[in-house]
Design a protein around this motif. Structure first.
Motif, PDB file in Angstrom:
ATOM      1  N   HIS A  43       0.690  -0.954   0.040  1.00 16.95           N
ATOM      2  CA  HIS A  43       0.203   0.200  -0.191  1.00 16.95           C
ATOM      3  C   HIS A  43       0.894   1.066   0.424  1.00 16.95           C
ATOM      4  CE1 HIS A  43      -2.920  -2.913   1.328  1.00 16.95           C
ATOM      5  NE2 HIS A  43      -3.944  -2.405   1.005  1.00 16.95           N
ATOM      6  N   LEU A  45       2.183   4.681   1.522  1.00 12.43           N
ATOM      7  CA  LEU A  45       1.805   4.963   2.553  1.00 12.43           C
ATOM      8  C   LEU A  45       2.323   6.765   2.642  1.00 12.43           C
ATOM      9  CD1 LEU A  45       3.295   2.312   5.223  1.00 12.43           C
ATOM     10  CD2 LEU A  45       1.080   2.229   4.708  1.00 12.43           C
ATOM     11  N   SER A 153       9.670  -2.510   4.890  1.00 12.64           N
ATOM     12  CA  SER A 153       9.517  -2.001   4.266  1.00 12.64           C
ATOM     13  C   SER A 153      10.404   0.050   5.818  1.00 12.64           C
ATOM     14  CB  SER A 153       8.105  -1.214   4.178  1.00 12.64           C
ATOM     15  OG  SER A 153       7.325  -1.993   3.407  1.00 12.64           O
ATOM     16  N   ARG A 169       6.127   2.867  -0.041  1.00  9.08           N
ATOM     17  CA  ARG A 169       5.958   1.277   0.908  1.00  9.08           C
ATOM     18  C   ARG A 169       5.768   1.963   2.460  1.00  9.08           C
ATOM     19  NH1 ARG A 169       9.921  -2.884   1.208  1.00  9.08           N
ATOM     20  NH2 ARG A 169      10.929  -2.154  -0.519  1.00  9.08           N
ATOM     21  N   THR A 196       0.539  -8.460   9.966  1.00  5.71           N
ATOM     22  CA  THR A 196       0.671  -7.484   9.463  1.00  5.71           C
ATOM     23  C   THR A 196       0.221  -7.329   7.795  1.00  5.71           C
ATOM     24  OG1 THR A 196       2.961  -6.434  10.196  1.00  5.71           O
ATOM     25  CG2 THR A 196       1.720  -5.727   8.252  1.00  5.71           C
ATOM     26  N   TYR A 200      -3.698  -5.281   6.605  1.00  7.96           N
ATOM     27  CA  TYR A 200      -3.755  -4.385   5.624  1.00  7.96           C
ATOM     28  C   TYR A 200      -4.621  -5.154   5.231  1.00  7.96           C
ATOM     29  CZ  TYR A 200       0.227  -1.591   5.507  1.00  7.96           C
ATOM     30  OH  TYR A 200       1.522  -0.648   6.066  1.00  7.96           O
TER      31      TYR A 200
HETATM   32  O1  C5P Z   1       7.574  -4.527   3.962  1.00  9.69           O
HETATM   33  P1  C5P Z   1       7.275  -5.792   5.234  1.00  9.69           P
HETATM   34  O2  C5P Z   1       7.767  -6.053   5.308  1.00  9.69           O
HETATM   35  O3  C5P Z   1       7.319  -4.342   6.003  1.00  9.69           O
HETATM   36  O4  C5P Z   1       5.666  -6.246   4.843  1.00  9.69           O
HETATM   37  C1  C5P Z   1       5.131  -7.165   5.132  1.00  9.69           C
HETATM   38  C2  C5P Z   1       3.346  -7.268   4.197  1.00  9.69           C
HETATM   39  O5  C5P Z   1       2.272  -6.298   4.851  1.00  9.69           O
HETATM   40  C3  C5P Z   1       3.398  -7.221   2.980  1.00  9.69           C
HETATM   41  O6  C5P Z   1       3.439  -7.883   2.411  1.00  9.69           O
HETATM   42  C4  C5P Z   1       2.463  -6.476   2.496  1.00  9.69           C
HETATM   43  O7  C5P Z   1       1.658  -7.208   2.850  1.00  9.69           O
HETATM   44  C5  C5P Z   1       2.459  -5.786   3.920  1.00  9.69           C
HETATM   45  N1  C5P Z   1       2.476  -4.134   3.602  1.00  9.69           N
HETATM   46  C6  C5P Z   1       1.619  -3.200   2.918  1.00  9.69           C
HETATM   47  N2  C5P Z   1       2.164  -2.107   2.300  1.00  9.69           N
HETATM   48  C7  C5P Z   1       3.541  -1.376   3.280  1.00  9.69           C
HETATM   49  C8  C5P Z   1       3.650  -2.189   3.740  1.00  9.69           C
HETATM   50  C9  C5P Z   1       3.810  -3.589   4.407  1.00  9.69           C
HETATM   51  O8  C5P Z   1       0.354  -3.955   2.444  1.00  9.69           O
HETATM   52  N3  C5P Z   1       3.157   0.081   2.554  1.00  9.69           N
END
Ligand code: C5P
Length: 293
Positions: A43, A45, A153, A169, A196, A200
């Motif tokens: 997503h 951010l 992220s 992200r 997480t 989302y």
């Molecule tokens: O980047 P990270 O490992 O923290 O992301 C874990 C999961 O969280 C991603 O695979 C996604 O499903 C979700 N996410 C997201 N949008 C973001 C960060 C994370 O949808 N900006």
């Protein structure tokens, strides 16, 4: 802020002979604005990250292999193999710099596991900074943040620390210039995790069905409140678009937020996602000579 006891210039080129210690903070999101789902599954951010003074410490020593040991929070629970973000970070840096990933790493963990406080991401950032100093790879913070982005992220933010805007992200970091101020937070850690990705997905579902609250929008009000240094103003501007999803998935979190306010907190919000921490600014900030933590 990620801090390393760095070797001197000569050692930095050769790498450090002795141990390198790095202290890295936990983070909360003071504003977590979640935009649409992108084609890559993330997503968009618009978030304000804020480092708080709960620290993990990573010590890196020379070794003939790559090995990780730990003490403190999560010992016995956290896998120390190639799935651990510290090990993944060491491999990523070694691959980037073209060196052997050899180090003996020891983690002293105080940041609660999966607490919405980015503990795992903090440890990955610490591993990048520590191994960079140990191996003498001499990368800039921006280069380390580039490697960090592939690990998660919010890992790039932990390379810089302080207070920063995260876009993309969450990996694109712009420091926020706040006047030196100490804010006092109360962090309550939930006793079980939320995934997480699931948080989302739940937000997307709430939005599709029209049940989600209005999205947060710009960070301007929060940044203005940080500059004013008045916790009552700041309390009105805190927000997290993932909170509705977290409360739907774990309704008991609402009781924690209410308990905080009943105990005198100005407000409370869920931090990040995962196992959410509820936090609140209960007291006036104080002047301090150090950067906000
Ligand atoms: O980047 P990270 O490992 O923290 O992301 C874990 C999961 O969280 C991603 O695979 C996604 O499903 C979700 N996410 C997201 N949008 C973001 C960060 C994370 O949808 N900006």
């Amino acid at each position: 802020m990620t801090e390393a006891w760095r070797p001197d210039d000569e050692d930095e080129r050769r790498g450090a002979a002795g141990p390198v210690k790095v202290r890295v903070p936990a983070k909360v999101n003071l504003h977590l604005g979640v935009g649409p789902l992108r084609r890559d599954g993330f997503h968009e951010l618009n978030t304000i990250y804020h480092a708080i003074s709960i620290y993990d410490e990573l010590t890196a020593r020379r070794g003939d292999t790559l090995a990780l040991t730990m003490e403190g929070e999560g010992t016995g629970e956290l896998a120390l193999d190639d799935s651990n973000l510290v090990i993944r970070a060491a491999h990523a840096l070694a691959g980037y710099a073209g060196v052997l990933p050899h180090a003996r790493l020891h983690l002293r963990k105080q940041i609660p596991l999966a607490g919405g406080l980015a503990g795992g991401s903090a440890d990955a950032a610490a591993a990048l900074v520590a191994c960079d100093a140990l191996w003498g790879t001499g990368l800039s913070r921006d280069e380390l943040a580039g490697i960090a982005a592939d690990l998660g992220s919010d890992v790039p933010f932990l390379i810089y620390g302080g207070t920063a805007l995260g876009t993309g992200r969450g990996e694109a970091i712009s420091p926020v210039l706040a006047r030196p101020t100490s804010w006092h937070w109360v962090v309550a850690i939930a006793d079980a995790g939320l995934s997480t990705p699931a948080a989302y997905r739940e937000l997307d579902r709430l939005r599709d069905s029209g049940a989600a609250g209005a999205p947060l929008g710009s960070t301007d009000a929060l940044l203005g409140a940080l500059r004013q240094r008045d916790p009552r103003v700041l309390a009105r501007t805190l927000g997290n678009d993932l909170q509705d999803a977290a409360l739907t998935m774990r309704p008991a979190l609402a009781d924690t937020l209410k308990a905080g306010e009943a105990a005198g907190a100005l407000t409370g919000i869920v931090s990040g996602s995962g196992r959410p921490a509820c936090f609140s600014p209960p007291a006036r900030p104080t002047r301090s000579g150090s950067p906000p933590s």
